[in-house]
Every structure is written in C-alpha cells, then in structure tokens.
Design an enzyme around this catalytic site. Sequence first.
Site, short mmCIF file in Angstrom:
data_model
loop_
_atom_site.label_atom_id
_atom_site.label_comp_id
_atom_site.label_asym_id
_atom_site.label_seq_id
_atom_site.Cartn_x
_atom_site.Cartn_y
_atom_site.Cartn_z
N GLU A 1 14.72 25.00 -10.01
CA GLU A 1 14.40 26.01 -8.99
C GLU A 1 13.92 25.37 -7.68
O GLU A 1 14.32 25.79 -6.60
CB GLU A 1 13.34 26.96 -9.51
CG GLU A 1 13.83 27.83 -10.66
CD GLU A 1 12.74 28.68 -11.30
OE1 GLU A 1 13.07 29.51 -12.15
OE2 GLU A 1 11.55 28.51 -10.95
N HIS B 1 7.40 35.60 -8.71
CA HIS B 1 8.12 34.76 -9.66
C HIS B 1 7.28 33.50 -9.86
O HIS B 1 6.67 33.00 -8.93
CB HIS B 1 9.49 34.35 -9.09
CG HIS B 1 10.10 33.23 -9.86
ND1 HIS B 1 10.79 33.42 -11.04
CD2 HIS B 1 10.09 31.88 -9.66
CE1 HIS B 1 11.18 32.24 -11.52
NE2 HIS B 1 10.77 31.30 -10.70
N TYR C 1 18.75 33.32 -10.69
CA TYR C 1 18.70 34.09 -11.94
C TYR C 1 19.95 33.88 -12.79
O TYR C 1 20.39 34.80 -13.47
CB TYR C 1 18.49 35.57 -11.63
CG TYR C 1 17.07 35.92 -11.21
CD1 TYR C 1 15.98 35.49 -11.96
CD2 TYR C 1 16.82 36.68 -10.08
CE1 TYR C 1 14.67 35.82 -11.59
CE2 TYR C 1 15.51 37.02 -9.71
CZ TYR C 1 14.45 36.58 -10.48
OH TYR C 1 13.16 36.93 -10.12
N ASN D 1 7.69 43.15 -10.31
CA ASN D 1 6.46 42.46 -10.72
C ASN D 1 5.92 41.44 -9.72
O ASN D 1 5.23 40.50 -10.09
CB ASN D 1 6.65 41.86 -12.11
CG ASN D 1 7.84 40.91 -12.17
OD1 ASN D 1 8.43 40.60 -11.14
ND2 ASN D 1 8.18 40.46 -13.35
N LYS E 1 7.80 38.07 -4.11
CA LYS E 1 9.02 38.87 -4.01
C LYS E 1 8.88 39.94 -2.91
O LYS E 1 7.78 40.18 -2.41
CB LYS E 1 9.29 39.51 -5.38
CG LYS E 1 9.56 38.48 -6.52
CD LYS E 1 9.83 39.19 -7.85
CE LYS E 1 10.11 38.22 -8.98
NZ LYS E 1 10.39 38.93 -10.27
P1 IDP Z 1 9.79 35.87 -15.61
O1 IDP Z 1 9.97 36.30 -14.17
O2 IDP Z 1 8.49 36.35 -16.21
O3 IDP Z 1 10.04 34.40 -15.83
P2 IDP Z 1 12.51 36.39 -16.56
O4 IDP Z 1 12.91 36.67 -17.98
O5 IDP Z 1 12.87 35.06 -15.99
O6 IDP Z 1 10.92 36.65 -16.46
O7 IDP Z 1 13.13 37.56 -15.68
C1 IDP Z 1 13.23 37.48 -14.28
C2 IDP Z 1 12.86 38.82 -13.66
O8 IDP Z 1 13.75 39.84 -14.13
C3 IDP Z 1 11.48 39.34 -14.07
O9 IDP Z 1 10.42 38.78 -13.31
C4 IDP Z 1 11.63 40.83 -13.85
O10 IDP Z 1 11.55 41.18 -12.45
C5 IDP Z 1 13.06 41.05 -14.32
N1 IDP Z 1 13.13 41.39 -15.77
C6 IDP Z 1 13.06 40.50 -16.81
N2 IDP Z 1 13.20 41.11 -18.00
C7 IDP Z 1 13.36 42.42 -17.73
C8 IDP Z 1 13.54 43.57 -18.58
O11 IDP Z 1 13.60 43.50 -19.81
N3 IDP Z 1 13.66 44.77 -17.94
C9 IDP Z 1 13.61 44.89 -16.58
N4 IDP Z 1 13.43 43.84 -15.75
C10 IDP Z 1 13.30 42.60 -16.32
MG MG Z 2 11.78 33.29 -15.56
#
Ligand code: IDP
Ligand code: MG
Length: 168
Positions: free
Chosen positions: A137, A126, A51, A123, A11
């Site tokens: 994806e 992805h 997303y 974070n 990212k």
């Molecule tokens: P993942 O990336 O671990 O698969 P996802 O649920 O697909 O998690 O969420 C996509 C992205 O959205 C995450 O990597 C993170 O950057 C953000 N995100 C997900 N859940 C939260 C949350 O509860 N608070 C803030 N940001 C979140």
């Molecule tokens: Mg995800």
Amino acid sequence: MANESTLVIIKPDGLKKSLTGNILSRLSETKLKIIGAKVLCVDRELADKHYQHLKNEPFYPELAKYITGELHGDNRVMALVYWGEKAILKVRAIAGETNPEKADPVSVRGAYGRILTSGLFENVIHASSSPEEAEREIRLWFKPEEIVQELYPTQEEAVTGLKRRVWK
Ligand code: IDP
Ligand code: MG
C-alpha cells in the site's frame, strides 16, 4: 520487535465530517512517527489497486464509490505513513474493527463510523493490516521522495523529454 510502517487513509467521510484533527490527535497517542502525509484525490484506478483483494465482494461497487468520493461529493482523502514499534497493531487498535457497529465505541470507527442502508461500512479510516499489506500500500500511495525515510529499496530512472508542472 523491529519497527514497522503502516498506511493510514482518512477516507472522504472523515474529511467531510471535519474529523481530520481529531483522528490525528487520536493517532498521536501511539507515539509513532509520521514519515509521510498528503492530501490527494482518489481515482478509480487507485481504488481498484488499493482494494484488489475485495474486487469480487458484493459490496465492492459501493466501496469503490466511497473511496473515490462519489458518495460524499468530494474525492479528497488524507494519506499518512506512520512508523515505529508495532505500528500496524497500534494503529489498528485506535481505528477499531472493520464493522463500526462491532468496533469499540471509543475507537475511531466505533465513535464515528456507520453502516449505510446499502450495507457498506462507512468507517472513516483505512489502516494497513499486515507488514506485507503495508508495504504494498505504501508503494502504491507514495513516491519515495514523499517519505522522509528510506523505507524500501529505490532505483534511479533516467527520463528524457518529461514535462512536469512547476510553480511559475
Ligand atoms: P479493513 O479496512 O478493516 O482492513 P477490509 O476487509 O480490508 O477491512 O475492507 C476494506 C473496507 O471495505 C472496509 O474498511 C469497509 O469500508 C469495507 N467493508 C469490508 N467488509 C465489509 C462488509 O462485510 N460489508 C460492507 N463493507 C465492508
Ligand atoms: Mg484491509
């Protein structure tokens, strides 16, 4: 166990913090094969499609700004496809949990991620979380000719009058 493919996106924060080499080294511990890799700019349309499952979350507007580079002043990301046995699980293990504060400190997200004051999980990478998600994806981010292996069925399309940019 059959081989799987998985999509990794480094990212905008990962690129901005010069973590690309480090992340690729960590991912090479998996011994998976890289079968596609490119740097590209993410626009809002791609962000929304990628997303789509999160579009109603309260953090989605911030997440869209994050993945399209608005938060970091640079909309480049690096997209990679890894292939091999248990690829999805192996890459997720190195990525770490979604919440960087809960992620194992030696995982990529645990070591380099942070939570913004807005609450967004910044974070770094992805990683696809299921075979179905990975296929959706990879089809979204890559064209068939950008992957060195035939992953999914393809078809030929005749296009007349198409203009495309080539090197002079
Ligand atoms: P993942 O990336 O671990 O698969 P996802 O649920 O697909 O998690 O969420 C996509 C992205 O959205 C995450 O990597 C993170 O950057 C953000 N995100 C997900 N859940 C939260 C949350 O509860 N608070 C803030 N940001 C979140
Ligand atoms: Mg995800």
